[in-house]
Design a protein around this motif. Structure first.
Motif, PDB file in Angstrom:
ATOM      1  N   LEU A 199      -9.272  35.129  28.811  1.00 48.47           N
ATOM      2  CA  LEU A 199      -9.628  35.610  30.161  1.00 48.47           C
ATOM      3  C   LEU A 199      -8.231  36.396  30.692  1.00 48.47           C
ATOM      4  O   LEU A 199      -7.107  36.123  30.156  1.00 48.47           O
ATOM      5  N   TYR A 258     -12.752  34.473  45.040  1.00 49.37           N
ATOM      6  CA  TYR A 258     -13.455  34.755  43.706  1.00 49.37           C
ATOM      7  C   TYR A 258     -14.300  33.685  43.276  1.00 49.37           C
ATOM      8  O   TYR A 258     -15.325  33.867  42.817  1.00 49.37           O
ATOM      9  N   ASN A 299      -5.556  42.427  41.233  1.00 47.19           N
ATOM     10  CA  ASN A 299      -5.224  42.118  39.722  1.00 47.19           C
ATOM     11  C   ASN A 299      -3.804  42.661  39.236  1.00 47.19           C
ATOM     12  O   ASN A 299      -3.051  41.652  39.054  1.00 47.19           O
ATOM     13  N   SER A 308      -7.324  36.313  36.453  1.00 48.49           N
ATOM     14  CA  SER A 308      -8.593  35.508  36.521  1.00 48.49           C
ATOM     15  C   SER A 308      -8.239  34.097  36.285  1.00 48.49           C
ATOM     16  O   SER A 308      -8.735  33.207  37.009  1.00 48.49           O
ATOM     17  N   PHE A 352     -17.857  36.176  32.342  1.00 44.98           N
ATOM     18  CA  PHE A 352     -16.913  36.689  33.282  1.00 44.98           C
ATOM     19  C   PHE A 352     -16.923  38.117  33.052  1.00 44.98           C
ATOM     20  O   PHE A 352     -16.540  39.075  33.769  1.00 44.98           O
ATOM     21  N   ASN A 406     -14.479  43.139  38.994  1.00 48.46           N
ATOM     22  CA  ASN A 406     -13.123  43.862  38.624  1.00 48.46           C
ATOM     23  C   ASN A 406     -12.861  45.027  39.455  1.00 48.46           C
ATOM     24  O   ASN A 406     -11.761  45.294  39.755  1.00 48.46           O
TER      25      ASN A 406
END
Length: 550
Positions: free
Chosen positions: A288, A361, A343, A292, A393, A400
């Motif tokens: 991942l 999330y 991110n 995340s 995911f 994203n």
């Protein structure tokens, strides 16, 4: 025989002897068992090769603590001066060329900074926990490491005093090593509070076990005090950490006033830390993306704690949407003004965003499994913690796009929630008590930032905002005071007007007056030196009812 093993390492064996006024632990290399001939030959070959190369996997060492509980002494056996992650340890005199001596002042607590674990936890004049993890398993490969296993066979200590190295911590009392019971608390923590803490922890564990099964490790708790001696009227503040099988809970003394009941936010904090006993392996899911993993680690624990407390209080959907809405508020509040994708911010070290943004999330992941996130909790985490589960995911392109969007965070968050059946709307009236308090706290944080030269000196608890009396750099604000209004606008009734007054002062190069709960205290006049970096905006989250449905 006393036998204790430090989890995660295995390169040494030791003996323990008692000297005058000291308990002493000696670590020496593991000797091969007589019956394991093949293992012995292999080990001999390995040690011989290391000896020729002049290197070892780990260094033998000894640790002693004086009976006054003021100093720890570490003795490391090495041909030359070892390169260790010593932190607060200080080099001292040595009697042999191959023995290197270091001492540590354990008369005080060395509490955590950021995401680090405390180096020293002082629980009482006679009890202390010392963190040896930086020496046994240093984060940086440039450091050498100490051997960590202890299996004393010639100990002179009674069987009732076993040596304990638990998740890197060595526990001592009156110069002797002690085991870690289910709950080990500072002597200043009342028994009534300990019982309440244990009750909340057990309730949370029972809830999580129903969804996920038993936790991988039996859990011990260590409760210690932050800023010992602080006035209990100064509010409740806490911090802590969760290691496999060990919860570290640090409290300010204001949390211990049982006459005010057990603080709600502390109950949430305990449930959050407890859930890490189940979800901390998500850190190991290297497939991942880093952001995340961090969001699932911290945001996942936030979401689990909310689900637990919503069940305990009977608020169910109302409580969950309230908490997720507050998380969305916090995420937007902290990230919006930075003008960068979430991110990027999280992977770049803005880990505080992982709590609030990560809760949203996780919430969206849960409701895609079941409309009741509590029902989806077990399904989601059981699959997430499986080794090959991360593929699902990778297909979440809308995640994203939203969390990595170049567009404003607020717009992306609103759109993402809308796609999944929830409306996030800005609120300008009918604020909850929590929202009013949050606006007031963030407002005073900005005012303090302008007046206290970077030392915010602000803490909250029990619905009260207090300017820390320890902060001496404020030019206008009164340290120790409890601010209640800005330019006459009371925090409890007109908090948005109070915020508007501050924003107006900043835009026009003006000042505001701060009133205190003590009516005899003169108001402070604080000038705006720099515009607000961010101010909290209240939002309301609600389920979107499809057309044709009641």
């Amino acid at each position: 025989m006393l036998s204790v093993r430090l989890q995660g390492s295995g390169c040494g064996r030791g003996d323990m002897r008692e000297t005058a006024g000291k308990a002493f632990i000696r670590l020496v290399p593991v000797a091969p068992k007589p019956w394991a001939l093949l293992a012995a030959l292999l080990l001999w070959a390995l040690l011989t090769a290391n000896a020729w190369a002049g290197t070892r996997d780990c260094l033998a060492s000894g640790l002693e603590v004086d009976t006054a509980m003021s100093k720890a002494t570490l003795r490391v056996t090495a041909r030359s001066t070892p390169k260790l992650n010593l932190q607060e340890w200080q080099a001292s005199k040595r009697s042999r060329s191959d023995e290197h001596v270091y001492t540590l002042d354990i008369s005080r607590s060395l509490l955590p900074e950021g995401r680090k674990y405390p180096l020293i936890i002082r629980l009482a004049p006679s009890t202390v926990a010392i963190n040896l993890q930086p020496l046994i398993n240093p984060d940086d490969s440039q450091f050498e490491r100490l051997c960590g296993d202890i299996d004393p066979e010639t100990s002179q200590l009674p069987a009732s005093s076993p040596v304990t190295l638990f998740e890197g911590y060595a526990f001592f009392s009156d110069g002797r090593p002690i085991p870690v019971p289910t709950l080990l608390a500072d002597q200043g923590v009342p028994q009534a509070f300990r019982s309440q803490y244990q009750d909340w922890l057990e309730k949370a564990q029972k809830f999580y076990r129903r969804a996920l099964g038993p936790e991988p490790h039996s859990v011990s708790s260590v409760i210690f005090l932050l800023e010992q001696g602080a006035n209990t009227q100064q509010g409740c503040r806490f911090s802590g950490s969760s290691l496999p099988g060990l919860l570290l809970i640090g409290l300010r003394a204001g949390c211990l006033d049982t006459s005010k009941g057990f603080p709600n936010d502390l109950s949430h904090f305990i449930a959050h830390e407890a859930f890490h006993q189940w979800n901390q392996d998500v850190q190991m899911m290297e497939s991942l993306p880093q952001e995340s993993r961090i969001m699932l680690l911290e945001g996942g624990a936030e979401m689990a704690a909310s689900l637990f407390l919503s069940e305990v209080t009977g608020s169910k959907e109302q409580g969950i949407t309230r908490d997720v809405g507050a998380a969305a508020e916090s995420c937007i509040d902290q990230a919006e003004y930075k003008k960068r994708p979430l991110n990027d911010l999280i992977s770049g070290g803005e880990y505080q965003l992982a709590y609030s943004c990560g809760m949203v999330y996780t919430f969206i992941n849960l409701i895609r499994i079941d409309s009741d996130p509590a029902v989806a909790l077990g399904t989601f985490w059981k699959s997430t913690l499986q080794e090959n589960s991360s593929s699902r995911f990778n297909g979440s392109t809308d995640f994203n796009e939203a969390f990595g969007a170049r567009s404003p965070v607020q717009n992306a968050m609103i759109e993402l929630l809308a796609q999944n059946g929830y409306a996030l709307r800005e609120t300008i009236s009918g604020l909850s008590q929590d929202q009013q308090f949050r606006i007031a706290a963030e407002l005073m944080r900005e005012v303090s930032r302008n007046d206290c030269q970077g030392n915010y000196g602000l803490f909250t608890g029990g619905g009260v905002i207090v300017l820390d009396p320890e902060v001496k750099t404020c030019s206008s604000l009164r340290p120790g005071g409890k601010p209640v209004a800005v330019d006459g606008f009371d925090f409890r009734e007109h908090v948005l007007d109070a915020r508007s007054a501050w924003i107006s002062a900043c835009r026009n190069g003006g000042a505001v007056s701060i009133d205190y709960s003590d009516s005899s205290a003169k108001p402070s006049i604080v000038s705006c030196q720099s515009p607000p970096r961010s101010l909290y905006t209240p939002f309301h989250l609600s389920r979107i009812t499809p057309r044709g449905q009641p």
